[in-house]
Structures are given as structure tokens and as C-alpha cells.
Design a protein around this motif. Structure first.
Motif, mmCIF file in Angstrom:
data_model
loop_
_atom_site.group_PDB
_atom_site.id
_atom_site.type_symbol
_atom_site.label_atom_id
_atom_site.label_comp_id
_atom_site.label_asym_id
_atom_site.label_seq_id
_atom_site.Cartn_x
_atom_site.Cartn_y
_atom_site.Cartn_z
ATOM 1 N N GLU A 1 0.814 -1.227 0.000
ATOM 2 C CA GLU A 1 0.000 0.000 0.000
ATOM 3 C C GLU A 1 0.846 1.275 0.000
ATOM 4 O O GLU A 1 0.329 2.339 -0.317
ATOM 5 N N ASN A 2 2.126 1.176 0.335
ATOM 6 C CA ASN A 2 3.002 2.352 0.367
ATOM 7 C C ASN A 2 3.575 2.709 -0.999
ATOM 8 O O ASN A 2 4.316 3.681 -1.118
ATOM 9 N N TYR A 3 3.261 1.917 -2.015
ATOM 10 C CA TYR A 3 3.851 2.114 -3.346
ATOM 11 C C TYR A 3 2.763 2.212 -4.401
ATOM 12 O O TYR A 3 1.649 1.729 -4.212
ATOM 13 N N ASP A 4 3.109 2.832 -5.546
ATOM 14 C CA ASP A 4 2.171 2.983 -6.661
ATOM 15 C C ASP A 4 1.995 1.674 -7.422
ATOM 16 O O ASP A 4 0.887 1.325 -7.808
ATOM 17 N N ASP A 5 3.097 0.989 -7.673
ATOM 18 C CA ASP A 5 3.083 -0.205 -8.514
ATOM 19 C C ASP A 5 3.928 -1.297 -7.865
ATOM 20 O O ASP A 5 5.042 -1.027 -7.410
ATOM 21 N N VAL A 6 3.391 -2.535 -7.842
ATOM 22 C CA VAL A 6 4.104 -3.652 -7.227
ATOM 23 C C VAL A 6 3.841 -4.919 -8.042
ATOM 24 O O VAL A 6 2.691 -5.252 -8.328
ATOM 25 N N ILE A 7 4.919 -5.604 -8.414
ATOM 26 C CA ILE A 7 4.788 -6.914 -9.049
ATOM 27 C C ILE A 7 5.663 -7.901 -8.290
ATOM 28 O O ILE A 7 6.603 -7.509 -7.599
ATOM 29 N N GLU A 8 5.325 -9.192 -8.410
ATOM 30 C CA GLU A 8 6.079 -10.240 -7.735
ATOM 31 C C GLU A 8 6.260 -11.394 -8.708
ATOM 32 O O GLU A 8 5.376 -11.679 -9.512
ATOM 33 N N PHE A 9 7.408 -12.053 -8.635
ATOM 34 C CA PHE A 9 7.685 -13.146 -9.571
ATOM 35 C C PHE A 9 8.766 -14.051 -9.012
ATOM 36 O O PHE A 9 9.458 -13.718 -8.045
ATOM 37 N N GLY A 10 8.932 -15.219 -9.637
ATOM 38 C CA GLY A 10 9.959 -16.160 -9.260
ATOM 39 C C GLY A 10 11.323 -15.716 -9.760
ATOM 40 O O GLY A 10 11.442 -15.137 -10.842
ATOM 41 N N TRP B 1 3.243 -0.058 -18.423
ATOM 42 C CA TRP B 1 3.815 -1.379 -18.669
ATOM 43 C C TRP B 1 2.830 -2.522 -18.473
ATOM 44 O O TRP B 1 3.027 -3.611 -18.982
ATOM 45 N N HIS B 2 1.772 -2.307 -17.695
ATOM 46 C CA HIS B 2 0.807 -3.369 -17.383
ATOM 47 C C HIS B 2 -0.621 -2.856 -17.581
ATOM 48 O O HIS B 2 -1.421 -2.855 -16.639
ATOM 49 N N PRO B 3 -0.976 -2.420 -18.794
ATOM 50 C CA PRO B 3 -2.313 -1.839 -19.007
ATOM 51 C C PRO B 3 -3.441 -2.833 -18.771
ATOM 52 O O PRO B 3 -4.545 -2.440 -18.439
ATOM 53 N N GLY B 4 -3.189 -4.117 -18.903
ATOM 54 C CA GLY B 4 -4.218 -5.132 -18.679
ATOM 55 C C GLY B 4 -4.705 -5.151 -17.252
ATOM 56 O O GLY B 4 -5.857 -5.470 -16.983
ATOM 57 N N SER B 5 -3.853 -4.799 -16.299
ATOM 58 C CA SER B 5 -4.248 -4.777 -14.894
ATOM 59 C C SER B 5 -5.350 -3.755 -14.673
ATOM 60 O O SER B 5 -6.314 -4.003 -13.971
ATOM 61 N N ARG B 6 -5.224 -2.596 -15.309
ATOM 62 C CA ARG B 6 -6.237 -1.564 -15.186
ATOM 63 C C ARG B 6 -7.563 -2.049 -15.776
ATOM 64 O O ARG B 6 -8.619 -1.837 -15.207
#
Length: 182
Positions: A79-88, A170-175
Motif C-alpha cells: 500500500e506504500n507504493y504505486d506499482d508492485v509486481i512479484e515473480f519467481g 507497462w501493465h495496461p491489462g491490470s487496469r
């Protein structure tokens, strides 16, 4: 011109401030073996065999990068950031480092807790650093990036929070997923 203001305050934390002549930096183990066999994917992070290229907001003049190595899943600060992704993330050596856009060493990380092997990496970005804003820097001039790395099964890429201009680009599908689910 490239890396500067390097500090390593904690054994499990590296902090550096990088210029953003080009709006990205790297996480590398100085080997072509990290992420072997991983098909290239692009977004806020471009993953391919040998390196991770991490994008930062193009409006930033500098980026404050904090890289944390954890022995298990870290505290959630999404919640402290605008954009967050996670991956292996597969580590070939257990020794990673942050490099600036020119691939100059900015800050080595501590030995990863499990050595070589499987990890999860969570990449957080916000348009500007609150610390820099408090110091009187021009708003938007200093972006902030947080990398959290811990031992875990590889798993796929997840978009955990996409609310900023960088993530939306970079991730327009998320929106679109959010619009359709509301």
C-alpha cells in the motif's frame, strides 16, 4: 554520472541512489546463469537469462533503490507504493548486486539466505521518494524502488498493485481487469 551515495546500513539491506539518465537499473549475479530457460517477459521488470532490468518512472532524475534480502516472506508494504509486481527468481550463485543503467556496480547484496536456488522477488515503485521530498528536492525528481527477495518456490508473475503511471504504461491489462471486475 552513474552510481552514487552508496550505503549498506543493515546486513540484509542495501541502499543506493542512482541517476536515471536511462530509466532503468539491473539486478545481476554477473553470470549468464540466472533465470536460465526463463522466456523473456517485459513490463516493469524485463526478465531474461542472465539479468533483470527494472524500470523506473521516466520523470525521475534519480532513483533511491532499497534492496532487502529476507530469510522468509517479508512484511507486506504494498500500500506504500504505486506499482508492485512479484515473480519467481532463480539464483545461480546466491550473490546478487544492483547495477546502474550503465551496468556499473552500485551495491552488492548480502549472500542470499539459501545460497543458489529458488526465490520470490517483489518489486515496488513509487513516483517520488517521500524522504527526498522532505529534504526539499523537487517533487517527482527522485523516485523510489524497493526490492524484496526471499527463499520460496518460483511461481509466476503477479501484478499486486498497479495504480501509477509506470505500472499503467507497462501493465495496461491490470487496469482493464479492475474496470471489468467493478
Amino acid at each position: 554520472m552513474s552510481a552514487g551515495d552508496v550505503t549498506g546500513a543493515h546486513p540484509d539491506r542495501a541502499v543506493c541512489v542512482l541517476d536515471t539518465q536511462y530509466p532503468y537499473f539491473y539486478l545481476s549475479e554477473n553470470t549468464a546463469l540466472i533465470n536460465p530457460g526463463v522466456s523473456t517477459w517485459t513490463g516493469m521488470v524485463t526478465a531474461s537469462s542472465g539479468k533483470l532490468k527494472l524500470q523506473v518512472p521516466w520523470t525521475a532524475k534519480r532513483v533511491r533503490v532499497v534492496a532487502e534480502v529476507h530469510s522468509d516472506r517479508p512484511e507486506d508494504v504494498i500500500e506504500n507504493y504505486d506499482d508492485v509486481i512479484e515473480f519467481g527468481y532463480w539464483s545461480a550463485t546466491g550473490l546478487a548486486a544492483v547495477l546502474d543503467w550503465s551496468r556499473t556496480l552500485a551495491s552488492p547484496l548480502e549472500l542470499l539466505p539459501g545460497g543458489a536456488g529458488d526465490y520470490r522477488l517483489r518489486y515496488h515503485v513509487r513516483e517520488y521518494s517521500r524522504e527526498a521530498a522532505d529534504l526539499g528536492s523537487e517533487r517527482g525528481a527522485v523516485a523510489e524502488a524497493l526490492i524484496q527477495l526471499w527463499p520460496a518456490k518460483l511461481g509466476g508473475k503477479e501484478e499486486l498493485r498497479i495504480t501509477g503511471a509506470l505500472g499503467t504504461f507497462w501493465h495496461p491489462g491490470s487496469r482493464l481487469k479492475t474496470v471489468w471486475n467493478d
